[in-house]
Motif scaffolding. Structure first.
Motif, PDB file in Angstrom:
ATOM      1  N   PRO A 286       0.816  -1.230   0.000  1.00 29.24           N
ATOM      2  CA  PRO A 286       0.000   0.000   0.000  1.00 29.24           C
ATOM      3  C   PRO A 286       0.846   1.276   0.000  1.00 29.24           C
ATOM      4  CG  PRO A 286      -0.888  -1.605   1.537  1.00 29.24           C
ATOM      5  CD  PRO A 286       0.411  -2.159   1.064  1.00 29.24           C
ATOM      6  N   THR A 287       1.985   1.245   0.703  1.00 31.24           N
ATOM      7  CA  THR A 287       2.830   2.443   0.735  1.00 31.24           C
ATOM      8  C   THR A 287       3.372   2.770  -0.651  1.00 31.24           C
ATOM      9  OG1 THR A 287       4.669   0.994   1.369  1.00 31.24           O
ATOM     10  CG2 THR A 287       3.559   2.192   3.138  1.00 31.24           C
ATOM     11  N   LYS A 290       0.477   4.187  -2.865  1.00 35.10           N
ATOM     12  CA  LYS A 290       0.153   5.572  -2.517  1.00 35.10           C
ATOM     13  C   LYS A 290       1.125   6.539  -3.185  1.00 35.10           C
ATOM     14  CE  LYS A 290      -0.591   8.636   1.439  1.00 35.10           C
ATOM     15  NZ  LYS A 290      -0.590   8.742   2.920  1.00 35.10           N
TER      16      LYS A 290
END
Length: 543
Positions: A286-287, A290
């Motif tokens: 997810p990082t 993003k």
């Protein structure tokens, strides 16, 4: 010198030393010697003034193509070197002459194996303890994934740049493999590693991978240049290219090459679309997602600074030209070559297509030699795998050969980096080998059906050497293969046709070449070289 660095060639038997294969091995050694990283840097940097405190120091830096630029340095000089050949390049700097004007250096290189250490490859600290104390060496991973050691070394690079200012010069020595050895990730290291692994195992091109890295890693796509600009210091990039076409923005992810935000954004969007089509986006942390989906305006601004300059100091063509000249050396023992032509430095794409193209060169060459009309060119209709410009170069080679009397061989040289798709491996089992060995095995199978034609009453036969200039082909201790028209028939007689076919279908080139015999052996093991400018292919037609 080439034979000393390429230890495997010095063990060649007396019987092998007089063969055509030995001439190709000798040419390979000459090519590798020409891209020795230490020698390349020594030739590229020249001190034009004496080094004295308080005076402006002038350095001239020259590319392999002859372009040069003078750098006036009122302060001092620092260096960073990262990638597979970083140690050798750093050894070429004139640190002793810089004396107190040397501000410090950082070397980030793959951790050497025991064999590499015993071969004396890599960085050697200066004998002067004062100079040595200003250099930090970090040995990172060999799996192309940054680890904690890489982060420590990268912080040391950042600290060195922060110590520089107006009037100083940073020399950045950039080589292949540098992407994994210099990293300022914008996300936690485990996530950065996971994202890099997901993309690299999904068949992304190096350009697509770099577009993503540029958003995840602050040093990529000109990040090093941005930091130098912020400090007001000059930056000179010395680049040893391991990429087809020498695109500066691609080699080691282009840390010294400013990229405009619009271009970076377009490349990133294209890479993300590829990720979506292949389902890779679902495997990204997810990082990482993003950061990748952030507003394009967040991309770094370009560096419009005359204080940044990059120089290609060595590449595949450098090695090919040295190999070509060695083949034409009338004083070299063994087979005499009358013509040697570089066909291309951009062999790329699927290795099977590359094998077809190299085989077409040799078959077309033989057909041209059989024709009486010296003005003939290769028939691309009969050989559709010939690339653009191939026919004209083949005609050139035959014209030179005829003009010299036709009593010697013809060599065709090429460089690049083919790819191997192992998804179709026999029974899903992948053998041992790399792209150069697989190319050699594909060629051996084709050359095993070589026609029994004669030119000037003599039979003419092909021999081909394919090898990685780093001395390593995939996860093996070999560099590639040396094959001719007898290699496949000899292996089939010794091991059985079925075993040979299974090795080809199972990408087991290393094992089969090792068992195929030959003099010199079909499995080409020159030893580690300490450099890397992709692969060399040297194909010869001889009587």
């Amino acid at each position: 010198a080439a034979v000393l660095r390429i230890s495997g060639l010095s063990r060649m038997s007396a019987a092998a030393a007089s063969t055509v294969g030995s001439r190709l091995c000798d040419a390979f050694a000459a090519g590798v010697a020409a891209v020795d990283p230490e020698s390349l840097v020594r030739r590229s940097i020249e001190l034009l003034s004496d080094v004295q405190d308080g005076e402006v120091l002038r350095l001239r830096i020259r590319s392999s193509a002859g372009e040069c630029r003078d750098f006036d340095v009122a302060g001092g000089v620092g260096f960073v070197a990262f990638g597979k050949a970083a140690g050798g390049m750093a050894c070429g700097l004139p640190l002793a002459r810089l004396g107190r004007r040397f501000l410090g250096g950082v070397v980030l290189a793959p951790a050497p194996t025991r064999a590499e250490r015993s071969a004396g490859l890599g960085f050697r600290l200066p004998d002067d303890s004062g100079l040595a104390s200003r250099i930090r060496v970090f040995e990172g991973p060999r799996d192309n994934l940054p680890d904690e050691t890489v982060l420590m070394g990268s912080r040391a690079v950042s600290d060195l740049i922060d110590s520089l200012g107006p009037g100083d010069l940073l020399v950045a020595m950039v080589t292949g493999g540098g992407s994994a050895l210099l990293a300022w990730p914008r996300l936690p290291l485990p996530d950065y590693r996971a994202a890099t692994r997901a993309l690299s195992t999904a068949g992304f091109s190096i350009a697509e991978l770099n577009a993503v890295r540029a958003r995840l890693d602050a040093v990529k796509a000109g990040g090093l240049a941005l930091r130098c600009r912020a400090r007001g210091c000059q930056l000179a990039g010395l680049v040893l290219s391991d990429v087809v076409g020498d695109p500066l923005e691609v080699i080691a992810s282009g840390p010294t090459v400013p990229v405009a935000p619009a271009a970076a954004g377009a490349a990133l969007q294209a890479a993300l679309e590829t990720a979506r089509l292949r389902g890779v986006d679902a495997r990204l942390p997810p990082t990482a997602l993003k950061l990748l989906q952030a507003d394009e305006a967040a991309a770094p601004a370009p560096v419009a600074a005359p204080a940044v300059a990059n120089f290609i100091v060595g590449n595949n063509r450098t090695a090919l030209e040295a190999a070509r000249l060695r083949l034409l050396d009338a004083g070299a023992p063994g087979t005499r070559f009358l013509a040697a032509v570089v066909m291309t430095t951009e062999l790329a794409g699927d290795v099977s297509a590359v094998a077809e193209r190299v085989h077409a060169w040799l078959a077309s060459l033989l057909r041209l030699m059989l024709r009486a009309d010296a003005a003939d060119t290769a028939d691309t209709a009969d050989f559709p795998s010939l690339g653009e410009g191939d026919a004209a170069k083949l005609a050139e080679a035959v014209a030179i050969w005829r003009a010299a009397g036709g009593s010697g061989g013809i060599a065709l040289l090429a460089g690049g980096e083919p790819t191997v798709d192992t998804t179709g491996a026999l029974n899903g089992v992948i053998g041992v080998g790399g792209r150069a060995g697989h190319l050699a095995l594909l060629l051996a199978e084709r050359l095993g059906r070589w026609p029994a034609e004669t030119v000037q009453g003599r039979p003419w036969r092909p021999t081909v050497l394919t090898a990685g200039t780093d001395g390593i082909d995939g996860p093996t201790e070999a560099a590639g293969g040396l094959v001719d028209s007898d290699t496949w028939p000899r292996a089939a007689a010794r091991l059985g046709e079925g075993r040979c076919r299974a090795a080809l279908a199972g990408f087991d080139s290393h094992s089969l070449l090792a068992e195929a015999g030959g003099e010199p052996p079909a499995l080409f093991q020159p030893g580690l070289t300490g450099t890397n400018v992709m692969d060399l292919v040297i194909a010869a037609l001889h009587d």
